[in-house]
Design an enzyme around this catalytic site. Structure first.
Site, PDB file in Angstrom:
ATOM      1  N   GLY A  28       0.820  -1.220   0.000  1.00  0.00           N
ATOM      2  CA  GLY A  28       0.000   0.000   0.000  1.00  0.00           C
ATOM      3  C   GLY A  28       0.846   1.259   0.000  1.00  0.00           C
ATOM      4  N   VAL A  50      -1.059   6.830   2.580  1.00  0.00           N
ATOM      5  CA  VAL A  50      -0.466   7.772   3.535  1.00  0.00           C
ATOM      6  C   VAL A  50       0.448   7.061   4.538  1.00  0.00           C
ATOM      7  CG1 VAL A  50      -0.997   9.803   4.858  1.00  0.00           C
ATOM      8  CG2 VAL A  50      -2.718   8.889   3.357  1.00  0.00           C
ATOM      9  N   ILE A  51      -0.033   5.953   5.116  1.00  0.00           N
ATOM     10  CA  ILE A  51       0.778   5.260   6.124  1.00  0.00           C
ATOM     11  C   ILE A  51       2.009   4.629   5.478  1.00  0.00           C
ATOM     12  CG2 ILE A  51       0.824   3.321   7.764  1.00  0.00           C
ATOM     13  CD1 ILE A  51      -2.072   3.944   8.446  1.00  0.00           C
ATOM     14  N   VAL A  87      -0.395  -8.241  -4.633  1.00  0.00           N
ATOM     15  CA  VAL A  87       0.222  -9.276  -3.800  1.00  0.00           C
ATOM     16  C   VAL A  87      -0.787 -10.403  -3.579  1.00  0.00           C
ATOM     17  CG1 VAL A  87       1.412  -9.718  -1.612  1.00  0.00           C
ATOM     18  CG2 VAL A  87       1.489  -7.434  -2.627  1.00  0.00           C
ATOM     19  N   HIS A 128       8.375  38.615   3.305  1.00  0.00           N
ATOM     20  CA  HIS A 128       9.536  38.177   2.531  1.00  0.00           C
ATOM     21  C   HIS A 128      10.745  38.092   3.454  1.00  0.00           C
ATOM     22  CE1 HIS A 128      12.373  37.773  -0.744  1.00  0.00           C
ATOM     23  NE2 HIS A 128      13.109  38.713  -0.165  1.00  0.00           N
TER      24      HIS A 128
HETATM   25  P1  FAD Z   1      -9.850   6.895  16.998  1.00  0.00           P
HETATM   26  O1  FAD Z   1      -8.704   7.809  17.124  1.00  0.00           O
HETATM   27  O2  FAD Z   1      -9.636   5.580  16.359  1.00  0.00           O
HETATM   28  O3  FAD Z   1     -10.398   6.691  18.479  1.00  0.00           O
HETATM   29  C1  FAD Z   1     -11.436   5.823  18.792  1.00  0.00           C
HETATM   30  C2  FAD Z   1     -11.285   5.402  20.233  1.00  0.00           C
HETATM   31  O4  FAD Z   1     -12.461   4.719  20.629  1.00  0.00           O
HETATM   32  C3  FAD Z   1     -10.136   4.423  20.463  1.00  0.00           C
HETATM   33  O5  FAD Z   1      -9.371   4.820  21.576  1.00  0.00           O
HETATM   34  C4  FAD Z   1     -10.832   3.093  20.745  1.00  0.00           C
HETATM   35  O6  FAD Z   1     -10.121   2.291  21.661  1.00  0.00           O
HETATM   36  C5  FAD Z   1     -12.136   3.563  21.349  1.00  0.00           C
HETATM   37  N1  FAD Z   1     -13.247   2.632  21.159  1.00  0.00           N
HETATM   38  C6  FAD Z   1     -13.687   2.080  20.006  1.00  0.00           C
HETATM   39  N2  FAD Z   1     -14.795   1.334  20.236  1.00  0.00           N
HETATM   40  C7  FAD Z   1     -15.037   1.437  21.547  1.00  0.00           C
HETATM   41  C8  FAD Z   1     -16.046   0.896  22.388  1.00  0.00           C
HETATM   42  N3  FAD Z   1     -17.038   0.151  21.878  1.00  0.00           N
HETATM   43  N4  FAD Z   1     -15.987   1.164  23.707  1.00  0.00           N
HETATM   44  C9  FAD Z   1     -15.013   1.956  24.217  1.00  0.00           C
HETATM   45  N5  FAD Z   1     -14.044   2.496  23.467  1.00  0.00           N
HETATM   46  C10 FAD Z   1     -14.069   2.250  22.161  1.00  0.00           C
HETATM   47  N6  FAD Z   1      -4.807  11.812  10.826  1.00  0.00           N
HETATM   48  C11 FAD Z   1      -4.445  13.098  10.678  1.00  0.00           C
HETATM   49  O7  FAD Z   1      -5.301  13.968  10.582  1.00  0.00           O
HETATM   50  N7  FAD Z   1      -3.118  13.460  10.625  1.00  0.00           N
HETATM   51  C12 FAD Z   1      -2.124  12.540  10.720  1.00  0.00           C
HETATM   52  O8  FAD Z   1      -0.947  12.900  10.678  1.00  0.00           O
HETATM   53  C13 FAD Z   1      -2.485  11.189  10.888  1.00  0.00           C
HETATM   54  N8  FAD Z   1      -1.530  10.250  10.999  1.00  0.00           N
HETATM   55  C14 FAD Z   1      -1.895   8.952  11.196  1.00  0.00           C
HETATM   56  C15 FAD Z   1      -0.897   7.992  11.273  1.00  0.00           C
HETATM   57  C16 FAD Z   1      -1.232   6.667  11.448  1.00  0.00           C
HETATM   58  C17 FAD Z   1      -0.137   5.638  11.544  1.00  0.00           C
HETATM   59  C18 FAD Z   1      -2.605   6.284  11.558  1.00  0.00           C
HETATM   60  C19 FAD Z   1      -2.992   4.851  11.787  1.00  0.00           C
HETATM   61  C20 FAD Z   1      -3.612   7.231  11.469  1.00  0.00           C
HETATM   62  C21 FAD Z   1      -3.263   8.573  11.273  1.00  0.00           C
HETATM   63  N9  FAD Z   1      -4.223   9.560  11.137  1.00  0.00           N
HETATM   64  C22 FAD Z   1      -3.863  10.857  10.945  1.00  0.00           C
HETATM   65  C23 FAD Z   1      -5.665   9.249  11.215  1.00  0.00           C
HETATM   66  C24 FAD Z   1      -6.187   9.574  12.623  1.00  0.00           C
HETATM   67  O9  FAD Z   1      -5.442   8.867  13.580  1.00  0.00           O
HETATM   68  C25 FAD Z   1      -7.649   9.220  12.720  1.00  0.00           C
HETATM   69  O10 FAD Z   1      -8.361   9.870  11.687  1.00  0.00           O
HETATM   70  C26 FAD Z   1      -8.226   9.660  14.047  1.00  0.00           C
HETATM   71  O11 FAD Z   1      -7.537   9.067  15.119  1.00  0.00           O
HETATM   72  C27 FAD Z   1      -9.706   9.294  14.121  1.00  0.00           C
HETATM   73  O12 FAD Z   1     -10.229   9.766  15.317  1.00  0.00           O
HETATM   74  P2  FAD Z   1     -11.502   9.068  15.974  1.00  0.00           P
HETATM   75  O13 FAD Z   1     -11.714   9.762  17.269  1.00  0.00           O
HETATM   76  O14 FAD Z   1     -12.592   8.997  15.010  1.00  0.00           O
HETATM   77  O15 FAD Z   1     -11.060   7.553  16.247  1.00  0.00           O
HETATM   78  P1  NAD Z   2      -4.723   4.712   2.290  1.00  0.00           P
HETATM   79  O1  NAD Z   2      -6.123   4.574   1.879  1.00  0.00           O
HETATM   80  O2  NAD Z   2      -4.132   6.046   2.409  1.00  0.00           O
HETATM   81  O3  NAD Z   2      -3.774   3.896   1.314  1.00  0.00           O
HETATM   82  C1  NAD Z   2      -3.942   2.540   1.089  1.00  0.00           C
HETATM   83  C2  NAD Z   2      -3.237   2.204  -0.208  1.00  0.00           C
HETATM   84  O4  NAD Z   2      -3.171   0.803  -0.301  1.00  0.00           O
HETATM   85  C3  NAD Z   2      -3.962   2.714  -1.440  1.00  0.00           C
HETATM   86  O5  NAD Z   2      -3.053   3.353  -2.289  1.00  0.00           O
HETATM   87  C4  NAD Z   2      -4.549   1.456  -2.052  1.00  0.00           C
HETATM   88  O6  NAD Z   2      -4.647   1.515  -3.462  1.00  0.00           O
HETATM   89  C5  NAD Z   2      -3.525   0.426  -1.625  1.00  0.00           C
HETATM   90  N1  NAD Z   2      -4.034  -0.943  -1.540  1.00  0.00           N
HETATM   91  C6  NAD Z   2      -5.232  -1.356  -1.073  1.00  0.00           C
HETATM   92  N2  NAD Z   2      -5.300  -2.713  -1.125  1.00  0.00           N
HETATM   93  C7  NAD Z   2      -4.117  -3.141  -1.615  1.00  0.00           C
HETATM   94  C8  NAD Z   2      -3.558  -4.432  -1.884  1.00  0.00           C
HETATM   95  N3  NAD Z   2      -4.250  -5.543  -1.631  1.00  0.00           N
HETATM   96  N4  NAD Z   2      -2.307  -4.495  -2.383  1.00  0.00           N
HETATM   97  C9  NAD Z   2      -1.590  -3.352  -2.616  1.00  0.00           C
HETATM   98  N5  NAD Z   2      -2.066  -2.113  -2.396  1.00  0.00           N
HETATM   99  C10 NAD Z   2      -3.313  -2.021  -1.892  1.00  0.00           C
HETATM  100  O7  NAD Z   2      -4.618   3.901   3.676  1.00  0.00           O
HETATM  101  P2  NAD Z   2      -3.486   3.848   4.773  1.00  0.00           P
HETATM  102  O8  NAD Z   2      -2.188   4.305   4.250  1.00  0.00           O
HETATM  103  O9  NAD Z   2      -3.612   2.494   5.386  1.00  0.00           O
HETATM  104  O10 NAD Z   2      -4.001   4.900   5.815  1.00  0.00           O
HETATM  105  C11 NAD Z   2      -5.316   4.790   6.356  1.00  0.00           C
HETATM  106  C12 NAD Z   2      -5.885   6.130   6.617  1.00  0.00           C
HETATM  107  O11 NAD Z   2      -5.302   6.688   7.781  1.00  0.00           O
HETATM  108  C13 NAD Z   2      -5.613   7.162   5.532  1.00  0.00           C
HETATM  109  O12 NAD Z   2      -6.502   7.060   4.460  1.00  0.00           O
HETATM  110  C14 NAD Z   2      -5.810   8.424   6.281  1.00  0.00           C
HETATM  111  O13 NAD Z   2      -7.187   8.686   6.335  1.00  0.00           O
HETATM  112  C15 NAD Z   2      -5.287   8.088   7.659  1.00  0.00           C
HETATM  113  N6  NAD Z   2      -3.903   8.592   7.796  1.00  0.00           N
HETATM  114  C16 NAD Z   2      -3.681   9.924   7.644  1.00  0.00           C
HETATM  115  C17 NAD Z   2      -2.402  10.421   7.751  1.00  0.00           C
HETATM  116  C18 NAD Z   2      -2.174  11.883   7.549  1.00  0.00           C
HETATM  117  O14 NAD Z   2      -3.141  12.628   7.580  1.00  0.00           O
HETATM  118  N7  NAD Z   2      -0.945  12.336   7.343  1.00  0.00           N
HETATM  119  C19 NAD Z   2      -1.334   9.578   8.021  1.00  0.00           C
HETATM  120  C20 NAD Z   2      -1.594   8.225   8.152  1.00  0.00           C
HETATM  121  C21 NAD Z   2      -2.897   7.743   8.049  1.00  0.00           C
END
Ligand code: FAD
Ligand code: NAD
Length: 480
Positions: free
Chosen positions: A190, A193-194, A247, A457
């Site tokens: 993939g 973003v991640i 894959v 600037h």
């Molecule tokens: P979450 O952050 O997933 O929080 C949900 C919470 O609810 C969790 O703590 C979970 O344990 C809890 N929960 C779920 N179900 C229950 C239940 N039934 N009872 C009690 N608790 C429960 N976004 C950005 O904008 N910028 C970034 O740079 C960015 N980087 C990221 C990097 C990575 C590696 C990943 C994985 C994500 C990234 N994201 C980024 C995406 C961002 O983390 C999510 O969009 C955001 O956390 C979503 O917020 P949320 O509150 O909806 O859910």
């Molecule tokens: P993504 O949707 O950004 O990217 C997933 C990628 O995997 C896509 O390009 C897709 O075509 C590819 N893919 C899907 N199935 C596949 C397969 N079987 N084989 C090969 N490629 C495949 O998802 P992500 O990178 O997992 O991140 C999840 C979400 O978390 C993001 O969409 C974003 O919303 C959030 N996130 C945000 C940030 C940020 O804001 N900087 C950083 C990390 C994550």
């Protein structure tokens, strides 16, 4: 089971969306509870959701550490700075990241206390009649009744059936944020973003990183020129991104005391194989709805398992709302922040609304990628007449002085009204610059407005100024 406790608002999930909803509701005088099931690395409850524990913040901590290391080898020499034997202590880097995570997850607990939000640590299930039963970590159960319930359950990584996460060799973001040493060969499935962010971290520290992307096009959601420029820069850094790579197999095999993953994929040249030491699967995320809803609540899921809501994040069931990653729209922390606040305000009888058209996107690679609004591809598809103006960072004094000339800014405006429809950027510091586009679009501003605003600037923001002027072919620092 203890007696039922009553609240004005019960929030399920204390991630970005949930903790914003809870704090804002409490600020507005509503008696509020917030439930979260997550535990930190130390086994203790940790508020803040994916974002603070294993997402936005820890990934940016590692991106920063690895960027410093990379710059030592690739940028410092130009400035006349030399050093001997730069080494990266991965344990120290991960420890620094853990400290930052703890600071921020602990910060949410403090904010709850300061705002009088009652935290409950355990798993919540919504039952009929706005009752949430919470199974706490000590095995006991409490029952909360909310006049309003806000579901903010977030999302989980998508797992591929042939590459199950084992937390060590085949991992998602959680494992890839905690490698104990730099993998010699890191495979990533993939190029989203991640994949790009965490692939960059380990590449900068010396791993051979190969990213396998199923789609034939790189970063199809970004502006095509931005994606092209970014791809060129990533290639220069040695990130090997293979497009159209599907894959089909990922077998973990022992090799002496360690393990490796044997991957099989197909691309335009047929079946291919590859061996890596660690595999990061980053193919998207899915709404976390398992165990969340008991029978008969009336809350509906859509075809992608997300909670169905209207434009105000209301589920259609009296007093039940849903926000953040578990509903439609981009899975971004700041989108969740705004939805959480809007719902709390709507509950309190105030106006609350989130404009999904102006949610900015940022990918924190080097160069950074950022955008807001529509791309040229989208505008062409819907037949909207538009004009564009671009400006390269290579002609911006500040960027060149920093040794970061890669990338450009593109302003897209309506061909007839001049209203800004999109801002697309790739380059240094664009995670901050993109907000000029957000502001302009929120205020329904034009490219001419942006061009007439005085920009300091020398700053990187001058690229936006010149790009806005270029929309009408009057950029000063380039031929139009
Ligand atoms: P979450 O952050 O997933 O929080 C949900 C919470 O609810 C969790 O703590 C979970 O344990 C809890 N929960 C779920 N179900 C229950 C239940 N039934 N009872 C009690 N608790 C429960 N976004 C950005 O904008 N910028 C970034 O740079 C960015 N980087 C990221 C990097 C990575 C590696 C990943 C994985 C994500 C990234 N994201 C980024 C995406 C961002 O983390 C999510 O969009 C955001 O956390 C979503 O917020 P949320 O509150 O909806 O859910
Ligand atoms: P993504 O949707 O950004 O990217 C997933 C990628 O995997 C896509 O390009 C897709 O075509 C590819 N893919 C899907 N199935 C596949 C397969 N079987 N084989 C090969 N490629 C495949 O998802 P992500 O990178 O997992 O991140 C999840 C979400 O978390 C993001 O969409 C974003 O919303 C959030 N996130 C945000 C940030 C940020 O804001 N900087 C950083 C990390 C994550």
């Amino acid at each position: 089971m203890s007696e039922q406790q009553n609240f004005d608002v019960v929030v399920i999930g204390a991630g970005p969306a949930g903790y914003h909803a809870a704090i804002r509701a409490a600020q507005l005088g509503l008696k509020t509870a917030c439930i979260d099931a997550a535990l930190g690395k130390d086994g203790k409850p940790a508020l803040g959701g994916t974002c603070l524990r294993v997402g936005c913040i820890p990934s940016k901590a590692l991106l920063d550490s690895s960027r410093q290391f990379w710059n030592m080898g690739h940028l410092f020499g130009d400035h006349g700075i030399s050093f001997k034997d730069a080494k990266m202590d991965v344990g120290q880097m991960v420890g620094r990241k853990d400290k930052i995570v703890k600071q921020f997850t602990g910060g949410i607990a403090m904010l709850f206390k300061a705002n009088k939000v009652s935290p409950f640590y355990g798993f919540g299930t919504l039952h009929k009649g706005n009752v949430v039963k919470v199974k706490q970590h000590d095995g006991s159960e409490v029952e909360l009744k909310g006049t309003n319930v806000v579901i903010a359950a977030g999302s989980d990584s998508i797992e591929l059936p042939f590459a199950k996460f084992d937390g060590d060799t085949v991992v998602d973001n959680v494992g890839a944020l905690d490698f104990t040493e730099v993998p010699k060969r890191l495979g990533v499935i993939g190029a989203g973003v991640i994949g790009l962010e965490l692939g960059s971290v380990w590449k900068r520290l010396g791993a051979e990183v190969t990213i396998l992307e199923a789609m034939p096009e790189f970063l199809a959601t970004a502006d095509a020129e931005v994606a092209k420029t970014a791809a060129k820069e990533f290639k220069k850094q040695g990130l090997d991104i293979k497009l159209g790579a599907k894959v089909s197999k990922a077998e973990v095999k022992s090799k002496g005391k360690s393990k490796e993953v044997h991957l099989t994929y197909s691309d335009k040249d047929g079946e291919q194989s590859m061996v890596v030491d660690k595999l990061l699967v980053a193919v998207g995320r899915k709404a976390a709805s398992k165990g969340l809803l008991a029978d008969g609540t009336g809350v509906k899921l859509d075809d992608r398992g997300r909670i169905e809501v209207d434009e105000h994040c209301h589920t259609g069931v009296d007093g039940v709302w849903a926000v953040g990653d578990c509903v439609r729209g981009p899975m971004l922390a700041h989108k969740g922040f705004e939805e959480g606040i809007a719902v709390a305000e709507l509950i309190a009888g105030l106006p609350g609304h989130v404009n999904l058209d102006t949610v900015p996107w940022v990918i924190y690679t080097e160069p950074e990628i950022a955008w807001v609004g529509q791309t040229e591809q989208q505008l062409k598809e819907e037949g909207t007449p538009y004009k564009t103006g671009s400006f390269p960072f290579a002609a911006i004094g500040r960027a060149v002085a920093m040794g970061e000339p890669a990338g450009f800014v593109k302003v897209i405006a309506h061909a007839e009204t001049d209203r800004v429809l999109g801002l697309h950027l790739v380059g240094v510091g664009v995670s901050e610059l993109v907000h000029e586009g957000v502001l302009t679009m929120e205020f329904k501003g034009s490219a001419d407005d942006l061009a007439r605003i005085c920009h300091a600037h020398p700053t990187l923001s001058e690229a936006i100024h010149d790009a806005a002027m270029a929309v009408d072919k009057r950029a000063i620092h380039k031929a139009n």
